[in-house]
Each structure stands twice: as structure tokens, then as C-alpha cells.
Design a protein around this motif. Structure first.
Motif, PDB file in Angstrom:
ATOM      1  N   ARG A 153       0.820  -1.208   0.000  1.00 38.92           N
ATOM      2  CA  ARG A 153       0.000   0.000   0.000  1.00 38.92           C
ATOM      3  C   ARG A 153       0.853   1.256   0.000  1.00 38.92           C
ATOM      4  O   ARG A 153       1.932   1.283   0.586  1.00 38.92           O
ATOM      5  CB  ARG A 153      -0.888   0.035   1.241  1.00 38.92           C
ATOM      6  N   LYS A 154       0.328   2.290  -0.644  1.00 40.45           N
ATOM      7  CA  LYS A 154       0.927   3.617  -0.562  1.00 40.45           C
ATOM      8  C   LYS A 154       0.349   4.328   0.644  1.00 40.45           C
ATOM      9  O   LYS A 154      -0.844   4.205   0.926  1.00 40.45           O
ATOM     10  CB  LYS A 154       0.593   4.449  -1.799  1.00 40.45           C
ATOM     11  N   GLN A 155       1.204   5.081   1.353  1.00 42.97           N
ATOM     12  CA  GLN A 155       0.750   5.813   2.519  1.00 42.97           C
ATOM     13  C   GLN A 155       1.153   7.274   2.399  1.00 42.97           C
ATOM     14  O   GLN A 155       2.249   7.584   1.933  1.00 42.97           O
ATOM     15  CB  GLN A 155       1.365   5.245   3.794  1.00 42.97           C
ATOM     16  N   PHE A 156       0.270   8.141   2.842  1.00 41.47           N
ATOM     17  CA  PHE A 156       0.555   9.572   2.903  1.00 41.47           C
ATOM     18  C   PHE A 156       0.476   9.974   4.362  1.00 41.47           C
ATOM     19  O   PHE A 156      -0.580   9.889   4.980  1.00 41.47           O
ATOM     20  CB  PHE A 156      -0.462  10.366   2.066  1.00 41.47           C
ATOM     21  N   LEU A 157       1.602  10.355   4.948  1.00 40.77           N
ATOM     22  CA  LEU A 157       1.708  10.683   6.373  1.00 40.77           C
ATOM     23  C   LEU A 157       1.179   9.542   7.252  1.00 40.77           C
ATOM     24  O   LEU A 157       0.380   9.733   8.160  1.00 40.77           O
ATOM     25  CB  LEU A 157       0.960  11.984   6.688  1.00 40.77           C
ATOM     26  N   SER A 158       1.600   8.329   6.939  1.00 44.19           N
ATOM     27  CA  SER A 158       1.250   7.097   7.662  1.00 44.19           C
ATOM     28  C   SER A 158      -0.236   6.733   7.593  1.00 44.19           C
ATOM     29  O   SER A 158      -0.727   5.967   8.402  1.00 44.19           O
ATOM     30  CB  SER A 158       1.678   7.191   9.126  1.00 44.19           C
ATOM     31  N   ILE A 159      -0.971   7.270   6.627  1.00 47.15           N
ATOM     32  CA  ILE A 159      -2.376   6.924   6.413  1.00 47.15           C
ATOM     33  C   ILE A 159      -2.471   6.228   5.061  1.00 47.15           C
ATOM     34  O   ILE A 159      -2.192   6.836   4.031  1.00 47.15           O
ATOM     35  CB  ILE A 159      -3.272   8.181   6.420  1.00 47.15           C
ATOM     36  N   PRO A 160      -2.841   4.927   5.028  1.00 49.80           N
ATOM     37  CA  PRO A 160      -2.928   4.227   3.742  1.00 49.80           C
ATOM     38  C   PRO A 160      -4.076   4.765   2.893  1.00 49.80           C
ATOM     39  O   PRO A 160      -5.176   4.983   3.382  1.00 49.80           O
ATOM     40  CB  PRO A 160      -3.185   2.777   4.135  1.00 49.80           C
ATOM     41  N   TYR A 161      -3.775   5.024   1.600  1.00 44.68           N
ATOM     42  CA  TYR A 161      -4.815   5.557   0.721  1.00 44.68           C
ATOM     43  C   TYR A 161      -4.950   4.798  -0.583  1.00 44.68           C
ATOM     44  O   TYR A 161      -5.932   4.975  -1.292  1.00 44.68           O
ATOM     45  CB  TYR A 161      -4.586   7.051   0.443  1.00 44.68           C
ATOM     46  N   LYS A 162      -4.018   3.924  -0.928  1.00 51.70           N
ATOM     47  CA  LYS A 162      -4.119   3.199  -2.189  1.00 51.70           C
ATOM     48  C   LYS A 162      -3.413   1.855  -2.065  1.00 51.70           C
ATOM     49  O   LYS A 162      -2.298   1.771  -1.572  1.00 51.70           O
ATOM     50  CB  LYS A 162      -3.478   4.002  -3.310  1.00 51.70           C
ATOM     51  N   THR A 163      -4.100   0.781  -2.514  1.00 53.59           N
ATOM     52  CA  THR A 163      -3.500  -0.542  -2.540  1.00 53.59           C
ATOM     53  C   THR A 163      -2.902  -0.760  -3.924  1.00 53.59           C
ATOM     54  O   THR A 163      -3.611  -0.746  -4.921  1.00 53.59           O
ATOM     55  CB  THR A 163      -4.544  -1.625  -2.236  1.00 53.59           C
ATOM     56  N   LEU A 164      -1.593  -0.959  -3.966  1.00 58.82           N
ATOM     57  CA  LEU A 164      -0.912  -1.157  -5.243  1.00 58.82           C
ATOM     58  C   LEU A 164      -1.050  -2.594  -5.732  1.00 58.82           C
ATOM     59  O   LEU A 164      -1.306  -2.831  -6.910  1.00 58.82           O
ATOM     60  CB  LEU A 164       0.565  -0.807  -5.106  1.00 58.82           C
ATOM     61  N   HIS A 165      -0.873  -3.551  -4.831  1.00 62.89           N
ATOM     62  CA  HIS A 165      -0.907  -4.962  -5.223  1.00 62.89           C
ATOM     63  C   HIS A 165      -1.217  -5.812  -3.996  1.00 62.89           C
ATOM     64  O   HIS A 165      -0.898  -5.432  -2.876  1.00 62.89           O
ATOM     65  CB  HIS A 165       0.450  -5.369  -5.803  1.00 62.89           C
ATOM     66  N   ARG A 166      -1.848  -6.959  -4.210  1.00 60.75           N
ATOM     67  CA  ARG A 166      -2.033  -7.923  -3.135  1.00 60.75           C
ATOM     68  C   ARG A 166      -1.835  -9.313  -3.719  1.00 60.75           C
ATOM     69  O   ARG A 166      -2.212  -9.590  -4.856  1.00 60.75           O
ATOM     70  CB  ARG A 166      -3.373  -7.780  -2.454  1.00 60.75           C
ATOM     71  N   TYR A 167      -1.197 -10.150  -2.934  1.00 59.41           N
ATOM     72  CA  TYR A 167      -0.945 -11.519  -3.371  1.00 59.41           C
ATOM     73  C   TYR A 167      -1.011 -12.434  -2.164  1.00 59.41           C
ATOM     74  O   TYR A 167      -1.013 -11.992  -1.026  1.00 59.41           O
ATOM     75  CB  TYR A 167       0.402 -11.646  -4.081  1.00 59.41           C
ATOM     76  N   ARG A 168      -1.122 -13.738  -2.434  1.00 54.37           N
ATOM     77  CA  ARG A 168      -1.234 -14.713  -1.366  1.00 54.37           C
ATOM     78  C   ARG A 168      -0.247 -15.845  -1.587  1.00 54.37           C
ATOM     79  O   ARG A 168       0.194 -16.103  -2.706  1.00 54.37           O
ATOM     80  CB  ARG A 168      -2.657 -15.273  -1.280  1.00 54.37           C
ATOM     81  N   GLU A 169       0.104 -16.498  -0.498  1.00 54.23           N
ATOM     82  CA  GLU A 169       0.992 -17.643  -0.556  1.00 54.23           C
ATOM     83  C   GLU A 169       0.153 -18.904  -0.414  1.00 54.23           C
ATOM     84  O   GLU A 169      -0.684 -19.002   0.474  1.00 54.23           O
ATOM     85  CB  GLU A 169       2.006 -17.567   0.581  1.00 54.23           C
ATOM     86  N   THR A 170       0.347 -19.873  -1.307  1.00 52.49           N
ATOM     87  CA  THR A 170      -0.431 -21.106  -1.278  1.00 52.49           C
ATOM     88  C   THR A 170       0.141 -22.072  -0.248  1.00 52.49           C
ATOM     89  O   THR A 170       1.175 -21.820   0.378  1.00 52.49           O
ATOM     90  CB  THR A 170      -0.443 -21.791  -2.652  1.00 52.49           C
ATOM     91  N   TYR A 171      -0.543 -23.174  -0.080  1.00 52.93           N
ATOM     92  CA  TYR A 171      -0.114 -24.216   0.853  1.00 52.93           C
ATOM     93  C   TYR A 171       1.257 -24.770   0.475  1.00 52.93           C
ATOM     94  O   TYR A 171       2.045 -25.162   1.334  1.00 52.93           O
ATOM     95  CB  TYR A 171      -1.160 -25.330   0.855  1.00 52.93           C
ATOM     96  N   TYR A 172       1.547 -24.794  -0.819  1.00 52.03           N
ATOM     97  CA  TYR A 172       2.811 -25.352  -1.313  1.00 52.03           C
ATOM     98  C   TYR A 172       3.912 -24.322  -1.449  1.00 52.03           C
ATOM     99  O   TYR A 172       4.990 -24.618  -1.939  1.00 52.03           O
ATOM    100  CB  TYR A 172       2.579 -26.031  -2.661  1.00 52.03           C
ATOM    101  N   GLY A 173       3.684 -23.077  -1.051  1.00 52.54           N
ATOM    102  CA  GLY A 173       4.706 -22.046  -1.099  1.00 52.54           C
ATOM    103  C   GLY A 173       4.712 -21.217  -2.367  1.00 52.54           C
ATOM    104  O   GLY A 173       5.560 -20.353  -2.525  1.00 52.54           O
ATOM    105  N   GLU A 174       3.781 -21.464  -3.282  1.00 54.64           N
ATOM    106  CA  GLU A 174       3.701 -20.676  -4.510  1.00 54.64           C
ATOM    107  C   GLU A 174       3.071 -19.318  -4.205  1.00 54.64           C
ATOM    108  O   GLU A 174       2.288 -19.179  -3.282  1.00 54.64           O
ATOM    109  CB  GLU A 174       2.848 -21.389  -5.553  1.00 54.64           C
ATOM    110  N   ILE A 175       3.398 -18.323  -5.005  1.00 56.58           N
ATOM    111  CA  ILE A 175       2.827 -16.987  -4.861  1.00 56.58           C
ATOM    112  C   ILE A 175       1.798 -16.794  -5.966  1.00 56.58           C
ATOM    113  O   ILE A 175       2.096 -16.959  -7.142  1.00 56.58           O
ATOM    114  CB  ILE A 175       3.922 -15.902  -4.961  1.00 56.58           C
ATOM    115  N   LYS A 176       0.546 -16.446  -5.572  1.00 49.46           N
ATOM    116  CA  LYS A 176      -0.527 -16.248  -6.548  1.00 49.46           C
ATOM    117  C   LYS A 176      -1.200 -14.900  -6.314  1.00 49.46           C
ATOM    118  O   LYS A 176      -1.222 -14.395  -5.198  1.00 49.46           O
ATOM    119  CB  LYS A 176      -1.572 -17.354  -6.444  1.00 49.46           C
TER     120      LYS A 176
END
Length: 63
Positions: A31-54
Motif C-alpha cells: 500500500r501507498k501511505q501519505f503521512l502514515s495513512i494508507p490511501y491506495k493498494t498497489l498490489h495484493r498476493y497470497r501464498e499457497t499451501y505449497y509455497g507458490e505466490i498467486k
């Protein structure tokens, strides 16, 4: 002092996939933050049970 920063945060969420059903997974938000206040999510991802990133677009929060 920087006005705009980028922070990465990881937390556990419940996700639902058609193949595996409901699962508890670690989701990382960048996330991007302006003066420690989050205002925009750039990317989100998750880790699978097998360690893959999706990308989180492949699964939903509920059924």
C-alpha cells in the motif's frame, strides 16, 4: 521526513476457491501511505499451501 511511503503488510484471511473450498491463507498487501495513512493498494498476493505466490484475483472472500 517522507510524505509518501510504500508499506508491505501481511495478515491471515479466509479465502474460497472452487477446487479447495474455504482456506485460511496469508495475504500480503502493498500500500501507498501519505503521512502514515494508507490511501491506495498497489498490489495484493497470497501464498499457497505449497509455497507458490498467486494473485488474489483467482479466489474470492466468500462462497
Amino acid at each position: 521526513m517522507k510524505l509518501i511511503t510504500v508499506k508491505r503488510e501481511t495478515k491471515q484471511e479466509k479465502r474460497y476457491t472452487p477446487k479447495m473450498g474455504e482456506l485460511l491463507t496469508r495475504v500480503t498487501y502493498i500500500r501507498k501511505q501519505f503521512l502514515s495513512i494508507p490511501y491506495k493498494t498497489l498490489h495484493r498476493y497470497r501464498e499457497t499451501y505449497y509455497g507458490e505466490i498467486k494473485d488474489c484475483e483467482a479466489c474470492s472472500l466468500a462462497r
